[in-house]
Scaffold this motif. Structure first.
Motif, PDB file in Angstrom:
ATOM      1  N   PHE A 149       0.910  -1.332   0.010  1.00  0.00           N
ATOM      2  CA  PHE A 149       0.028  -0.096   0.026  1.00  0.00           C
ATOM      3  C   PHE A 149       0.722   1.108  -0.143  1.00  0.00           C
ATOM      4  O   PHE A 149       1.954   1.246   0.531  1.00  0.00           O
ATOM      5  N   HIS A 150       0.355   2.223  -0.507  1.00  0.00           N
ATOM      6  CA  HIS A 150       1.226   3.646  -0.622  1.00  0.00           C
ATOM      7  C   HIS A 150       2.389   3.397  -1.286  1.00  0.00           C
ATOM      8  O   HIS A 150       3.278   3.777  -0.886  1.00  0.00           O
ATOM      9  N   THR A 151       2.271   2.519  -2.506  1.00  0.00           N
ATOM     10  CA  THR A 151       3.718   2.493  -3.355  1.00  0.00           C
ATOM     11  C   THR A 151       3.799   3.629  -4.033  1.00  0.00           C
ATOM     12  O   THR A 151       5.139   3.753  -4.593  1.00  0.00           O
ATOM     13  N   HIS A 152       3.083   4.806  -4.017  1.00  0.00           N
ATOM     14  CA  HIS A 152       3.670   5.946  -4.469  1.00  0.00           C
ATOM     15  C   HIS A 152       4.787   6.490  -3.718  1.00  0.00           C
ATOM     16  O   HIS A 152       5.475   7.393  -4.175  1.00  0.00           O
ATOM     17  N   LEU A 153       4.572   6.234  -2.301  1.00  0.00           N
ATOM     18  CA  LEU A 153       5.753   6.757  -1.352  1.00  0.00           C
ATOM     19  C   LEU A 153       6.829   5.666  -1.410  1.00  0.00           C
ATOM     20  O   LEU A 153       8.292   6.223  -1.338  1.00  0.00           O
ATOM     21  N   ALA A 154       6.694   4.507  -1.328  1.00  0.00           N
ATOM     22  CA  ALA A 154       7.745   3.314  -1.220  1.00  0.00           C
ATOM     23  C   ALA A 154       7.308   2.274  -2.055  1.00  0.00           C
ATOM     24  O   ALA A 154       6.365   1.451  -1.780  1.00  0.00           O
ATOM     25  N   PRO A 155       7.786   2.042  -3.334  1.00  0.00           N
ATOM     26  CA  PRO A 155       7.248   1.078  -4.466  1.00  0.00           C
ATOM     27  C   PRO A 155       7.209  -0.391  -3.683  1.00  0.00           C
ATOM     28  O   PRO A 155       6.290  -1.164  -4.035  1.00  0.00           O
ATOM     29  N   ALA A 156       7.889  -0.534  -2.602  1.00  0.00           N
ATOM     30  CA  ALA A 156       7.850  -2.213  -2.101  1.00  0.00           C
ATOM     31  C   ALA A 156       6.734  -2.257  -1.021  1.00  0.00           C
ATOM     32  O   ALA A 156       6.571  -3.414  -0.536  1.00  0.00           O
ATOM     33  N   GLY A 157       6.198  -1.107  -0.818  1.00  0.00           N
ATOM     34  CA  GLY A 157       5.142  -1.054   0.475  1.00  0.00           C
ATOM     35  C   GLY A 157       5.880  -1.100   1.801  1.00  0.00           C
ATOM     36  O   GLY A 157       6.948  -0.591   1.828  1.00  0.00           O
ATOM     37  N   TYR A 158       5.053  -1.507   2.622  1.00  0.00           N
ATOM     38  CA  TYR A 158       5.482  -1.539   4.110  1.00  0.00           C
ATOM     39  C   TYR A 158       5.087  -2.535   4.821  1.00  0.00           C
ATOM     40  O   TYR A 158       4.342  -3.470   4.455  1.00  0.00           O
ATOM     41  N   PRO A 159       5.878  -3.039   5.671  1.00  0.00           N
ATOM     42  CA  PRO A 159       5.789  -4.236   6.662  1.00  0.00           C
ATOM     43  C   PRO A 159       4.550  -4.543   7.451  1.00  0.00           C
ATOM     44  O   PRO A 159       4.354  -5.533   8.012  1.00  0.00           O
ATOM     45  N   PHE A 160       3.779  -3.410   7.590  1.00  0.00           N
ATOM     46  CA  PHE A 160       2.637  -3.443   8.445  1.00  0.00           C
ATOM     47  C   PHE A 160       1.708  -2.300   8.102  1.00  0.00           C
ATOM     48  O   PHE A 160       2.015  -1.396   7.479  1.00  0.00           O
ATOM     49  N   LEU A 161       0.609  -2.516   8.801  1.00  0.00           N
ATOM     50  CA  LEU A 161      -0.529  -1.379   8.641  1.00  0.00           C
ATOM     51  C   LEU A 161      -1.295  -1.389   9.953  1.00  0.00           C
ATOM     52  O   LEU A 161      -1.300  -2.170  10.609  1.00  0.00           O
TER      53      LEU A 161
END
Length: 345
Positions: free
Chosen positions: A146-158
């Protein structure tokens, strides 16, 4: 699996079993032990693969096993899992996961999104409306994309914020969970007005200049860094509507909007030039002057010609007096106050 065509003595006709025909004098087919064992092993493999224990007296086990395996093969299994404490989900618990975090900070860990799991879906929904932090975390180095416009790989949690907040995620078998849907997909950082003093579910917080942990809100920190409205904490005065770098290493600060009117950034139009994004501006009257007139300059103007102009106050040598103080502490239009909120995830 196939008919025992490799055993010529079994008496197959056109590759299939046949019954004995006494009239024609033809024998019936024989079932060799190797073939019978093979058929049984095929069926037992399905039953064992579904996690069932083979039972000789149960003639519906193959059907039960097929139903269980088909449910697991579907991206959205039929499981409903209720959770009230931190928990690592197994593959069989994917489906609808209902979480009550009333008792304190809670972490729901997803199973590895690898080839063994394959393509699976999970909906994680929050039940409580407490202030406890509820985290949905991917396994190991897996990411939620999610929010791959900020970090293409995404994030480890939400995080799930507020009763009724939910995310629908799908694994790809290659280390990623992809968002399919969520309760509120409003863009990150969006400002909204509310007609309630409560925080609505879906990822909102107060627009109050709060200090955040960079490790707890990595996507929001990325947003702040890429916003064009990031200053240092020391330079915050006059830029309260933007973000600050907090303590410079572990924290950052969000925008402050309480009690303020919102004005669109000029962005080159020239109506409100030389303003930076998130900058604060004091109230101001447009430049003008007031004229106080008098027929006298301290003494009667006996010889003043008829129709002579009155003297301007700023041309007089003495004060004609002052009006009484009126108004309040600021210049403002008629308005209604609503609570301000900002999208945090």
């Amino acid at each position: 699996m196939d008919y025992p065509k490799s055993v010529p003595s079994v008496g197959l006709l056109d590759g299939r079993f046949v019954d004995e025909n006494p009239v024609a004098g033809t024998p019936g087919s024989l079932i060799p032990a190797v073939w019978g064992n093979a058929v049984t092993e095929e069926i037992l493999s399905v039953i064992n693969g579904a996690g069932l224990t083979p039972a000789e007296g149960d003639n519906r086990q193959l059907l039960k096993a097929l139903r269980a395996l088909l449910a697991l093969a579907s991206p959205m299994a039929t499981a409903i899992t209720n959770v009230a404490v931190s928990k690592a989900l197994t593959a069989s618990e994917l489906g609808l996961v209902l979480v009550d975090a009333t008792n304190g900070a809670t972490t729901i860990s997803l199973p590895p999104a690898d080839g063994n799991l394959g393509v699976r879906d999970v909906i994680v929904r929050r039940l409580d409306n407490s202030s406890s932090r509820l985290v949905v975390r991917a396994a190991g180095t897996d990411k939620v994309r999610f929010h791959t416009h900020l970090a293409p790989a995404g994030y480890p949690f939400l995080v799930l914020m507020g009763s009724g907040d939910w995310w629908h995620l799908r694994s790809d078998g290659a280390g990623n969970w992809w968002p399919i849907g969520r309760f509120d997909s409003t863009p990150l950082g969006r400002i909204a007005f509310e007609t309630t003093a409560l925080l609505s579910p879906g990822g909102y917080g107060p627009l109050n200049g709060a200090v955040f942990s960079r490790s707890d809100w990595p996507w929001l920190w990325d947003h702040a860094q890429q916003s064009g409205a990031l200053t240092s904490e020391a330079a915050r005065a006059g830029a309260e509507g933007g973000w600050t770098s907090g303590d410079g290493s572990l924290t950052f600060r969000g925008p402050e909007g309480r009690g303020e009117f919102i004005r669109l950034c000029d962005e080159g139009r020239g109506a409100d030039p030389a303003r930076s994004l998130g900058s604060w501006q004091i109230d101001l009257f447009r430049s003008h002057r007031h004229e106080l007139k008098s027929d006298m300059l301290g003494v009667p103007v006996v010889s003043a010609p008829s129709g002579a102009p009155d003297a301007l106050f700023n041309q007089a040598n003495f004060s004609l007096g002052f009006t009484e103080n009126t108004g309040g502490a600021e210049t403002r239009p008629r308005n209604i106050a609503y609570t301000g909120r900002i999208k945090l995830i």
